[in-house]
Design an enzyme around this catalytic site. Structure first.
Site, PDB file in Angstrom:
ATOM      1  N   GLU A 495       0.782  -1.200  -0.055  1.00 31.23           N
ATOM      2  CA  GLU A 495      -0.025  -0.200   0.051  1.00 31.23           C
ATOM      3  C   GLU A 495       0.837   1.311  -0.060  1.00 31.23           C
ATOM      4  O   GLU A 495       0.552   2.346  -0.668  1.00 31.23           O
ATOM      5  CB  GLU A 495      -1.058  -0.100   1.337  1.00 31.23           C
ATOM      6  CG  GLU A 495      -1.897  -1.191   1.175  1.00 31.23           C
ATOM      7  CD  GLU A 495      -2.750  -1.259  -0.096  1.00 31.23           C
ATOM      8  OE1 GLU A 495      -3.042  -0.345  -0.793  1.00 31.23           O
ATOM      9  OE2 GLU A 495      -3.338  -2.508  -0.397  1.00 31.23           O
ATOM     10  N   ASP A 559       3.636  -4.802  -5.505  1.00 27.25           N
ATOM     11  CA  ASP A 559       3.781  -6.206  -4.936  1.00 27.25           C
ATOM     12  C   ASP A 559       5.462  -6.188  -4.811  1.00 27.25           C
ATOM     13  O   ASP A 559       6.053  -6.566  -3.845  1.00 27.25           O
ATOM     14  CB  ASP A 559       3.477  -7.158  -5.861  1.00 27.25           C
ATOM     15  CG  ASP A 559       2.054  -7.582  -5.566  1.00 27.25           C
ATOM     16  OD1 ASP A 559       1.590  -7.153  -4.625  1.00 27.25           O
ATOM     17  OD2 ASP A 559       1.495  -7.993  -6.497  1.00 27.25           O
TER      18      ASP A 559
HETATM   19 ZN   LIG Z   1      -2.856  -2.848  -4.507  1.00 26.94          ZN
END
Ligand SMILES: [Zn+2]
Length: 657
Positions: A495, A559
């Site tokens: 995030e 990621d």
């Molecule tokens: Zn995301």
């Protein structure tokens, strides 16, 4: 000595001895579990996220059962609203008796539209009800002036999830389109049309939606905030879409006076304006009526519920059986009364200790990110300074909101499910419109505490972690640090990195869409992003369908960042606690194993195909093997060498941040 199960939050007997971690890390960690845990008939996928959602739903059901047992509740209280909405949805007997009756008044409104202006008036009313016919309207922060809210207009009006399903003729698009046409026709039959008329109406609806699809912006472009920001005065809006009386539309949708609006896709509105004059009123009426019924299907009688499921459940995502009724109704209680329900949920299921441990973890993540930013070699000091400013102004919300939304004045009955949903939508519409008059509410949440997910909001510049994701297997108060940093740590890092992905990096520290990069840095960043895009373009799912590297770029960058930052943060924690091997696994090996569990799942082929066509997230296996095969520390932890299947030559390994 037998190994104790879950000694550190993971049972090593789950590791698949027949698969080398250096060849397929995702399957090394997850294959045994995947074989032992087939997808239940009522699910399209089954894995860490979905199971936790299922467990959370069970906790919420207990709350519902307690509310149902309460002898006395105050009319208008959160308990009464939640209980009666739930009860009205569960009363299938009454819903079956009523059939399509609960939305008859709305069908009559549509049937009474005999001039173009009457048609536009009905469209405005349907928008107030939350039905996105032709286009959609919503309140959001102005991306270039994050201190104020603005009314946004965007493309909408399709019954299938993406424009490509209407326009492409590959096997998967054809399969879904055929199923959709059957669904459209059957729903017309349920609405009372005869067999031949239902066929004719279906073709008319398809013609309208195909025209809308043709005018729609591609999903890859919709992710680019530069392409979707078009601030317009009333005069400019009238010039873009002259076929619509916008003053009247704004009045009917109860919009306060606003100096301007933001149009996401001007070309779409030009086309809609033309279509309003070329498509007959009768065809528009049948289009509106079908969408009204389709949107309300799951709130009507059993035949409508089953019909909606046959397309949106089975055809699109391969689900064999409907979820039990209580889970469906719980879904709509979450949708209409998510915060009041969440308030009860956190009292029972979220501890201050969990919040405290999370705060330490998040602090480590920020420290790690800062160190990483400072040591970047590809970024000039000027841009780096601004990146650090942005990182420092990123706010964190953990668990649940400080301030809860109020529902004073909302009236819900135990016997009128569709009516309850209508009243909830109208109530929410008023709340949204009121925002246009006031300052930005920085405490607002866009997920509920009981949502198993997390998000980054670019305009508020905040990252949010609802209580429900702060549970095993992502986070456990008694789990080894490797698990917490490898799983929830990677989610937090993910995030944070969204603030710096291909989309988020276009917003500055104040949450404004504004370039803060030197050109040179932007170019270098884009070259790195391009490498990631190409890497993911090569991955395939069922029937050889390819992952869309451009559509998934933001999530893939997040990621990659999530993994590297969580790794660095874990090293900070190890420096405090000391290292030890458990189950003959080093701390780093355990960290990567926890990371691989985070995306563990089985998915139906239909779901996977829809996912690569519509979802900005890559399928689970690529979300693990993609980032780990780029990360040097993973090579060290498992001794990955040339010749191993996970091996990628060093110049190809891109982590971006
Ligand atoms: Zn995301």
């Amino acid at each position: 000595m037998t190994k104790k199960k879950f000694a550190w939050g993971f049972d090593v007997r789950e590791l698949d001895a027949t698969i080398r971690p250096q060849d397929d890390f995702y399957r090394y960690v997850n294959a045994q579990w995947m074989r032992a845990n087939p997808i239940p008939p009522a699910e399209s996928r089954w894995g860490s996220f979905v199971i936790l959602r299922y467990e959370t739903d069970k906790q919420l059901k207990c709350i519902m059962d307690e509310l149902l047992r309460m002898k006395r509740v105050v009319q208008g209280s959160p308990e009464q609203l939640i209980r009666d909405l739930y009860r009205s949805g569960m009363d299938m007997e009454r819903r079956n008796k009523l059939g399509i009756q609960p939305i008859a008044a709305w069908r009559n409104k549509i049937a009474g539209a005999h001039t173009k202006q009457q048609l536009l008036d009905v469209i405005a009313e349907l928008h107030v009800l939350g039905i996105g016919v032709l286009w959609g309207a919503g309140i959001d922060q102005d991306a270039k002036n994050s201190e104020r809210y603005a009314l946004h207009f965007g493309q909408d009006g399709l019954g299938m999830p993406e424009r490509e399903y209407y326009l492409k003729n590959d096997a998967e698009s054809l399969r879904v389109r055929r199923a959709y046409l059957k669904h459209v026709e059957r729903l017309y039959r349920l609405m009372g049309e005869g067999p031949s008329s239902a066929k004719v109406l279906t073709q008319k609806l398809l013609a309208i939606e195909t025209a809308l699809a043709n005018a729609s912006m591609k999903k890859e472009d919709r992710r680019d905030p530069d392409k979707t920001y078009h601030k317009m005065t009333h005069a400019q809006l009238a010039k873009t879409a002259p076929g619509i009386d916008w003053h009247r539309y704004l009045r009917l949708t109860q919009t306060p006076d606003v100096p301007y609006v933001i149009v996401l896709q001007p070309d779409f509105f030009k086309a809609v304006s033309r279509l309003l004059d070329t498509v007959s009123l009768a065809d528009w009426r049948t289009y509106l009526e079908w969408h009204l019924v389709n949107d309300f299907s799951s709130a009507l009688s059993a035949p409508f519920v089953r019909e909606a499921f046959s397309f949106y459940g089975t055809a699109l995502s391969g689900t064999k059986r409907m979820k039990p009724l209580w889970r469906c109704i719980l879904g709509s209680v979450n949708g209409s009364l998510g915060e009041p329900l969440g308030q009860i949920y956190v009292q029972k299921h979220f501890s201050p200790a969990a919040k405290k441990r999370m705060q330490i973890l998040v602090a480590d993540l920020f420290t790690a990110y800062e160190a990483r930013l400072k040591s970047l070699t590809w970024m000039t000091p000027a841009t780096k300074k601004k990146a650090l400013m942005k990182l420092h102004s990123l706010t964190r919300k953990i668990g649940y909101p400080d301030k809860w939304k109020k529902y004073t004045g909302l009236v819900l009955s135990p016997t009128d499910y569709a009516g309850n949903l209508i009243r909830s939508s109208l109530f929410e519409h008023k709340r949204q419109m009121k925002k246009l008059r006031g300052p930005i509410d920085r405490s607002e949440w866009f997920m509920y505490p009981q949502t198993v997910n997390a998000y980054f909001a670019p305009n508020l510049n905040d990252i949010v972690f609802p209580a429900a994701i702060l549970q095993p297997p992502f986070f456990g108060l008694d789990a080894d640090d490797s698990v917490n940093y490898g799983a929830i740590g990677a989610v937090i890092g993910h995030e944070i990195t969204h603030g710096f992905d291909d989309e988020g990096s276009k917003f500055d520290a104040k949450g404004n869409l504004k370039s803060w990069w030197t050109q040179e840095d932007r170019k270098r960043f884009e070259a790195k992003a391009k490498k990631v895009e190409k890497q993911f373009d090569r991955y395939t799912v069922a029937d050889g369908l390819k992952v869309n590297g451009k559509l998934t770029l933001g999530e893939n960058i997040a990621d990659l960042g999530g993994l590297s930052i969580a790794y660095d943060a874990y090293q900070l924690s190890l420096a405090r606690t000391g290292r030890k091997d458990i189950d003959e696994l080093t701390p780093e090996q355990r960290f990567f194993i926890a990371f691989a569990i985070f995306e563990r799942e089985n998915a139906r082929p239909e779901f996977e195909k829809m996912q690569v066509l519509t979802d900005p997230h890559s399928p689970g296996k690529f979300r693990i093997n993609g980032p780990t095969s780029n990360f040097d520390e993973f090579y060290k932890a498992f001794g990955v060498k040339k010749g191993d299947k996970m091996f990628r030559p060093a110049p190809d390994r891109e982590m971006v941040w």
